[in-house]
Design a protein around this motif. Structure first.
Motif, PDB file in Angstrom:
ATOM      1  N   LEU A  78       1.107  -1.419   0.349  1.00 28.56           N
ATOM      2  CA  LEU A  78      -0.043  -0.411  -0.876  1.00 28.56           C
ATOM      3  C   LEU A  78       0.741   1.377  -0.267  1.00 28.56           C
ATOM      4  CD1 LEU A  78      -2.865   0.940   0.695  1.00 28.56           C
ATOM      5  CD2 LEU A  78      -2.257   1.384   2.758  1.00 28.56           C
ATOM      6  N   PRO A  79       0.358   2.414  -0.700  1.00 31.81           N
ATOM      7  CA  PRO A  79       1.542   3.336  -0.577  1.00 31.81           C
ATOM      8  C   PRO A  79       1.425   4.113   0.496  1.00 31.81           C
ATOM      9  CG  PRO A  79       0.276   3.265  -3.024  1.00 31.81           C
ATOM     10  CD  PRO A  79      -0.207   2.283  -1.517  1.00 31.81           C
ATOM     11  N   ASN A  80       2.602   4.590   0.595  1.00 33.25           N
ATOM     12  CA  ASN A  80       2.229   5.280   2.550  1.00 33.25           C
ATOM     13  C   ASN A  80       1.741   6.197   2.450  1.00 33.25           C
ATOM     14  OD1 ASN A  80       5.144   4.119   3.280  1.00 33.25           O
ATOM     15  ND2 ASN A  80       6.137   4.091   1.468  1.00 33.25           N
ATOM     16  N   GLY A  81       1.373   7.634   1.659  1.00 29.74           N
ATOM     17  CA  GLY A  81       0.952   7.752   1.612  1.00 29.74           C
ATOM     18  C   GLY A  81      -0.973   7.917   2.599  1.00 29.74           C
ATOM     19  N   GLU A  82      -1.435   6.732   1.279  1.00 31.18           N
ATOM     20  CA  GLU A  82      -2.196   6.181   1.950  1.00 31.18           C
ATOM     21  C   GLU A  82      -2.434   5.257   3.391  1.00 31.18           C
ATOM     22  OE1 GLU A  82      -4.069   3.366  -1.372  1.00 31.18           O
ATOM     23  OE2 GLU A  82      -3.319   4.222  -2.753  1.00 31.18           O
ATOM     24  N   LYS A  83      -1.458   5.105   4.080  1.00 29.30           N
ATOM     25  CA  LYS A  83      -1.370   4.635   4.612  1.00 29.30           C
ATOM     26  C   LYS A  83      -1.748   5.627   6.116  1.00 29.30           C
ATOM     27  CE  LYS A  83       2.404   3.571   6.280  1.00 29.30           C
ATOM     28  NZ  LYS A  83       4.437   2.450   6.305  1.00 29.30           N
ATOM     29  N   ALA A  84      -0.429   6.402   5.446  1.00 32.62           N
ATOM     30  CA  ALA A  84      -1.149   8.189   6.410  1.00 32.62           C
ATOM     31  C   ALA A  84      -2.158   9.120   6.360  1.00 32.62           C
ATOM     32  CB  ALA A  84       0.201   8.659   6.240  1.00 32.62           C
ATOM     33  N   LYS A  85      -2.368   8.493   5.093  1.00 30.96           N
ATOM     34  CA  LYS A  85      -4.316   9.195   5.440  1.00 30.96           C
ATOM     35  C   LYS A  85      -4.928   8.362   6.626  1.00 30.96           C
ATOM     36  CE  LYS A  85      -7.122  10.060   2.128  1.00 30.96           C
ATOM     37  NZ  LYS A  85      -8.112  10.666   0.889  1.00 30.96           N
ATOM     38  N   VAL A  86      -5.151   6.879   6.316  1.00 33.90           N
ATOM     39  CA  VAL A  86      -5.433   6.341   6.930  1.00 33.90           C
ATOM     40  C   VAL A  86      -4.988   6.319   8.946  1.00 33.90           C
ATOM     41  CG1 VAL A  86      -6.625   3.465   7.418  1.00 33.90           C
ATOM     42  CG2 VAL A  86      -6.260   4.463   5.328  1.00 33.90           C
ATOM     43  N   ARG A  87      -4.444   6.737   8.681  1.00 37.94           N
ATOM     44  CA  ARG A  87      -3.390   6.442  10.364  1.00 37.94           C
ATOM     45  C   ARG A  87      -4.246   8.005  10.970  1.00 37.94           C
ATOM     46  NH1 ARG A  87       2.946   5.114  10.668  1.00 37.94           N
ATOM     47  NH2 ARG A  87       2.527   2.953  10.470  1.00 37.94           N
TER      48      ARG A  87
END
Length: 618
Positions: A185-194
């Motif tokens: 999963l792209p890191n930007g998407e991971k950060a957004k979910v967090r």
């Protein structure tokens, strides 16, 4: 050579003359004795090869074939270290083909900050570096070895292994990486979910799904935190094979590089004909090269401690001022998460370490005249491995970036500086990583809100007590002597929410955050820490604090000397459970963050020359 790089190196050599000289004298004396096992008594040697195969026993009885110690951090819980399960037999066969021998000398612990985050176990994490160093030293202490292969990847493991190896600095040592997992999963998407989870807009199932899609297979996590910073630094220090850091596990290239590491380790022993002791490799110029590469790539702030500790293990007196002066002139050349959206696989594909070394050498920002496991000259590390059938060779790497959104040349950087600054002022000395912080957020003046732990801050956030106000969150009693300096990753999503709402926010802490500080200005590693009477112990709610990442200032609008400290570090029964009580001696003896946060004795460096600011030479 850039004049600031040259000047920092000059003063580092001058400052380290006594300690480096004493270190070199010690390891050179140790190296004069020849194959160590030749001095063992018969009973000692018999113990050393009792479990070996007959052919190996015959070879170990003699003094001709070099014997390599394999020191491994293998466990099958951590994705980064699970690939090492299969390495020892591969390394042994490769060493034998090259005319040597290899034995698994010992294991070292490997813990993961990602698993222990926010848990009591995190309070052992930083201490584990020095435990690993001691464990590696115990593994090498049997005097059976002529060289070493170090198997480790993650946060404290590689610095600990290197510190341990440097205590046997007469032994040639090759570090053997395992590689990053494939991109998930792209890191930007991971950060957004967090961040959405922090706001209560998604639940635990959605968060777990995102995390599982990001951390999904064997290999190192793909963001550019301490683990992958370790890999880049080992390569630039000349302790990896060129181009080996970011090759994925389970590929033909990874397997070929693993075999080649053992073959090269045999070649650089005394018997192999190219003796290359690790203590000679890690010198003042190599340390400066490591600092430059860390800054140019936007690497982990944990290395403001680890590099200091590594350098001191080799008798080199690196300081935070050295790092700050280098950062002022080393351009930012990489955009890898959390400093961008790409991961280390994208960085590697764009040209990776080979191109990074090439452009930094070309612009006089790295020393080429250094010893490496490949011979003299860092230019060996502009090459990349190529596999033609079963034959591994090295060819010149790219001389232009293949993706300018991820990796740039030194004459066209993302930013003119390395994005790391030392902050000083009445609150002490700290470091700040500004490379992921937008310029408009790099200076914050706001009232303090003081918390004695991460949980207090998160409770206040959850109850809405931080809404609609500018603030500097002071998270104290988080230093190495207080509770082992746990990483405070959980602060970042909440602080990001507040900043996105238009509030002016910053954090000041004697704890650490690694790359997790991200887009919020964070003055971290504040020393002296609160638990030893540092100024943070006297800060109160409402004090006006300035975190200035432009001028390098950590200021407060009140006089603190006459105030009594408030709050405290955990004591007695609070510092028990999860094994923490076993580390009480570490809390009592650990040094400050700016000296490497180490339990090992250090020799304080003399004051740096003050007649001119090095940055003025740029």
């Amino acid at each position: 050579m850039h004049p600031v790089i040259a000047e920092v190196t000059r003063r580092l050599v001058e400052r380290s003359a006594d300690t480096r000289g004493a270190y070199l004298a010690r390891i050179r004396a140790a190296g004069q004795t020849g194959p160590a096992r030749g001095d063992l008594g018969c009973a000692n040697l018999a113990h050393g090869f009792a479990a070996a195969e007959p052919d190996e026993k015959r070879a170990l009885r003699g003094r001709v074939k070099p014997n390599l110690a394999i020191v491994t951090s293998y466990n099958d819980m951590l994705s980064a270290h699970q690939p090492y399960a299969d390495y020892p037999p591969v390394l042994k066969r490769a060493a034998a083909r090259a005319g040597g021998l290899a034995q698994v000398a010992g294991g070292v612990p490997a813990m993961c900050d990602g698993i222990t985050q926010g848990r009591a176990g995190m309070q052992l994490s930083l201490y584990s570096r020095d435990v690993i160093a001691m464990s590696a030293a115990i593994a090498l202490s049997h005097d059976m070895f002529d060289g070493a292969l170090m198997l480790g990847v993650c946060d404290k493991i590689v610095p600990g292994l290197l510190i341990g190896a440097l205590s046997f600095g007469h032994l040639p040592t090759v570090f053997v990486p395992a590689g990053p997992m494939a991109s998930g999963l792209p890191n930007g998407e991971k950060a957004k979910v967090r961040q959405l989870y922090a706001e209560g807009k998604v639940g635990r199932e959605e968060l777990l799904e995102a995390e599982s899609a990001s951390y999904h297979s064997r290999g190192t996590c793909t963001f550019y935190g301490t683990a992958n910073s370790n890999q880049l630094l080992m390569e630039v220090l000349g302790l990896h094979l060129p181009g080996s850091s970011f090759v994925n596990p389970g590929t033909p290239m990874r397997d070929a590089l693993t075999r080649a590491a053992a073959e090269r380790a045999v070649g650089i022993t005394r018997q192999g004909g190219e003796p290359t002791p690790v203590g000679e490799v890690v010198d003042e110029k190599a340390i400066v090269n490591a600092c430059v590469a860390l800054l140019a790539s936007g690497g982990s702030t944990n290395h403001t401690m680890h590099l200091v500790a590594i350098a001191r293990a080799a008798g080199v007196q690196l300081t935070w001022d050295d790092l700050s002066d280098l950062s002022a002139v080393v351009p930012s050349l990489c955009r890898i998460y959390p400093n961008g959206s790409a991961d280390v696989n994208h960085f590697h594909a764009a040209g990776g370490i080979g191109f990074l070394v090439h452009t930094l050498l070309r612009h006089g920002l790295l020393h080429d005249d250094v010893l490496t496991i490949m011979g003299r000259g860092l230019h060996h590390y502009t090459r990349e491995p190529v596999l033609r059938g079963d034959h591994l060779t090295w060819e010149e790497g790219p001389k232009a970036s293949l993706d300018l959104d991820v990796l740039r040349p030194a004459d066209d950087p993302f930013a003119p500086d390395g994005g790391l600054k030392v902050l000083t002022g009445p609150l002490g000395t700290a470091v700040i990583k500004t490379s992921a912080v937008k310029p408009e957020h790099r200076v914050v003046t706001a009232p303090a809100l003081v918390f004695d732990d991460q949980e207090g801050f998160l409770t206040a956030f959850g109850e809405g007590r931080l809404d609609g106000r500018d603030l500097v969150a002071v998270i104290r009693y988080q230093g190495p002597a207080a509770n082992g300096m746990p990483e405070l990753h959980k602060l970042t999503p909440a602080l990001g929410v507040l900043q996105d709402r238009g509030q002016r926010v910053a954090i000041v802490t004697d704890g650490r955050m690694s790359g997790a500080s991200g887009k919020v200005p964070a003055a971290i590693h504040v020393t002296p820490e609160a638990s030893v009477g540092g100024p943070l112990s006297r800060v109160r709610d409402g004090d006006l604090i300035t975190v200035d990442g432009v001028r390098g200032l950590l200021d407060i609008d009140v006089e603190l000397r006459h105030r009594e400290p408030t709050g405290r570090a955990p004591e007695g029964p609070e510092w028990a459970g999860t094994g923490r009580e076993l580390f009480a001696a570490f809390r009592a003896t650990v040094g400050p963050a700016d000296l490497g946060a180490s339990i090992f004795p250090v020799h304080p460096a003399p004051a740096a020359p003050s007649e001119v600011s090095v940055a003025q030479l740029a």
